[in-house]
Design a protein around this motif. Structure first.
Motif, PDB file in Angstrom:
ATOM      1  N   UNK A  26      42.486  38.143  34.875  1.00  0.00           N
ATOM      2  CA  UNK A  26      43.515  37.446  34.099  1.00  0.00           C
ATOM      3  C   UNK A  26      44.077  36.226  34.806  1.00  0.00           C
ATOM      4  N   UNK A  27      44.048  36.195  36.128  1.00  0.00           N
ATOM      5  CA  UNK A  27      44.700  35.101  36.854  1.00  0.00           C
ATOM      6  C   UNK A  27      43.741  34.169  37.584  1.00  0.00           C
ATOM      7  N   UNK A  28      42.458  34.410  37.506  1.00  0.00           N
ATOM      8  CA  UNK A  28      41.496  33.605  38.273  1.00  0.00           C
ATOM      9  C   UNK A  28      41.448  32.177  37.755  1.00  0.00           C
ATOM     10  N   UNK A  29      41.515  31.225  38.672  1.00  0.00           N
ATOM     11  CA  UNK A  29      41.378  29.814  38.327  1.00  0.00           C
ATOM     12  C   UNK A  29      40.040  29.260  38.795  1.00  0.00           C
ATOM     13  N   UNK A  30      39.294  30.067  39.504  1.00  0.00           N
ATOM     14  CA  UNK A  30      37.987  29.677  39.995  1.00  0.00           C
ATOM     15  C   UNK A  30      36.945  30.633  39.426  1.00  0.00           C
ATOM     16  N   UNK A  31      35.786  30.123  39.128  1.00  0.00           N
ATOM     17  CA  UNK A  31      34.726  30.953  38.578  1.00  0.00           C
ATOM     18  C   UNK A  31      34.279  31.999  39.596  1.00  0.00           C
ATOM     19  N   UNK A  32      34.297  31.671  40.865  1.00  0.00           N
ATOM     20  CA  UNK A  32      33.900  32.618  41.908  1.00  0.00           C
ATOM     21  C   UNK A  32      34.893  33.781  41.966  1.00  0.00           C
ATOM     22  N   UNK A  33      36.179  33.475  41.912  1.00  0.00           N
ATOM     23  CA  UNK A  33      37.188  34.536  41.909  1.00  0.00           C
ATOM     24  C   UNK A  33      37.070  35.406  40.664  1.00  0.00           C
ATOM     25  N   UNK A  34      36.726  34.792  39.546  1.00  0.00           N
ATOM     26  CA  UNK A  34      36.522  35.538  38.313  1.00  0.00           C
ATOM     27  C   UNK A  34      35.352  36.505  38.460  1.00  0.00           C
ATOM     28  N   UNK A  35      34.259  36.044  39.041  1.00  0.00           N
ATOM     29  CA  UNK A  35      33.084  36.887  39.247  1.00  0.00           C
ATOM     30  C   UNK A  35      33.405  38.050  40.191  1.00  0.00           C
ATOM     31  N   UNK A  36      34.120  37.771  41.267  1.00  0.00           N
ATOM     32  CA  UNK A  36      34.484  38.826  42.215  1.00  0.00           C
ATOM     33  C   UNK A  36      35.386  39.861  41.543  1.00  0.00           C
ATOM     34  N   UNK A  37      36.313  39.411  40.725  1.00  0.00           N
ATOM     35  CA  UNK A  37      37.213  40.337  40.030  1.00  0.00           C
ATOM     36  C   UNK A  37      36.449  41.221  39.053  1.00  0.00           C
ATOM     37  N   UNK A  38      35.485  40.644  38.359  1.00  0.00           N
ATOM     38  CA  UNK A  38      34.667  41.433  37.440  1.00  0.00           C
ATOM     39  C   UNK A  38      33.851  42.477  38.208  1.00  0.00           C
ATOM     40  N   UNK A  39      33.342  42.103  39.367  1.00  0.00           N
ATOM     41  CA  UNK A  39      32.572  43.050  40.173  1.00  0.00           C
ATOM     42  C   UNK A  39      33.451  44.168  40.725  1.00  0.00           C
ATOM     43  N   UNK A  40      34.679  43.864  41.107  1.00  0.00           N
ATOM     44  CA  UNK A  40      35.604  44.906  41.550  1.00  0.00           C
ATOM     45  C   UNK A  40      35.884  45.879  40.407  1.00  0.00           C
ATOM     46  N   UNK A  41      36.090  45.351  39.230  1.00  0.00           N
ATOM     47  CA  UNK A  41      36.320  46.192  38.063  1.00  0.00           C
ATOM     48  C   UNK A  41      35.107  47.072  37.776  1.00  0.00           C
ATOM     49  N   UNK A  42      33.916  46.496  37.849  1.00  0.00           N
ATOM     50  CA  UNK A  42      32.701  47.266  37.599  1.00  0.00           C
ATOM     51  C   UNK A  42      32.508  48.355  38.653  1.00  0.00           C
ATOM     52  N   UNK A  43      32.776  48.039  39.907  1.00  0.00           N
ATOM     53  CA  UNK A  43      32.597  49.031  40.968  1.00  0.00           C
ATOM     54  C   UNK A  43      33.574  50.187  40.831  1.00  0.00           C
ATOM     55  N   UNK A  44      34.765  49.942  40.310  1.00  0.00           N
ATOM     56  CA  UNK A  44      35.699  51.048  40.088  1.00  0.00           C
ATOM     57  C   UNK A  44      35.176  51.966  38.979  1.00  0.00           C
ATOM     58  N   UNK A  45      34.520  51.405  37.987  1.00  0.00           N
ATOM     59  CA  UNK A  45      33.925  52.218  36.928  1.00  0.00           C
ATOM     60  C   UNK A  45      32.767  53.047  37.480  1.00  0.00           C
ATOM     61  N   UNK A  46      31.933  52.448  38.323  1.00  0.00           N
ATOM     62  CA  UNK A  46      30.819  53.179  38.928  1.00  0.00           C
ATOM     63  C   UNK A  46      31.338  54.295  39.833  1.00  0.00           C
TER      64      UNK A  46
END
Length: 104
Positions: A26-46
């Motif tokens: 929700x707060x990422x201003x950089x595409x890299x930070x957005x990608x890292x946040x999505x991966x953190x979210x995915x890893x919590x699901x795994x």
């Protein structure tokens, strides 16, 4: 810590990391930070899915599906990283404002 079980700790870790991932998305201003946040979210699901599989005594098919999901995520990371490198070379920025300009 007598009252806290391993299951509670795993679910708490998954919840905290998923909330961190959602906040990052929700707060990422950089595409890299957005990608890292999505991966953190995915890893919590795994993490949650794998622990539920351990507790419920899932069959090997469940774990092979989980492993395939992890492998596909690694491939997705590699493809997105390559795209990010190309975008950076072209635009000299990785701001999320570029997402509306990039079409194709």
């Amino acid at each position: 810590m007598e009252g806290i079980t391993l299951a509670a700790l795993v679910y708490l870790a998954a919840f905290i990391s998923s909330m961190a991932g959602i906040y990052g998305v929700m707060t990422a201003r950089s595409i890299v930070k957005l990608l890292i946040s999505i991966e953190i979210l995915f890893n919590s699901i795994v993490l949650t899915a794998s622990y539920i599989g351990v507790v419920s005594g899932a069959d090997p098919g469940f774990y092979s599906l989980l492993l395939a999901t992890i492998v596909l995520t690694i491939a997705e990371i590699a493809i997105v990283a390559a795209i990010l490198i190309l975008v950076y070379r072209e635009k000299k920025s990785l701001s999320t404002d570029l997402l509306s300009e990039i079409k194709g």
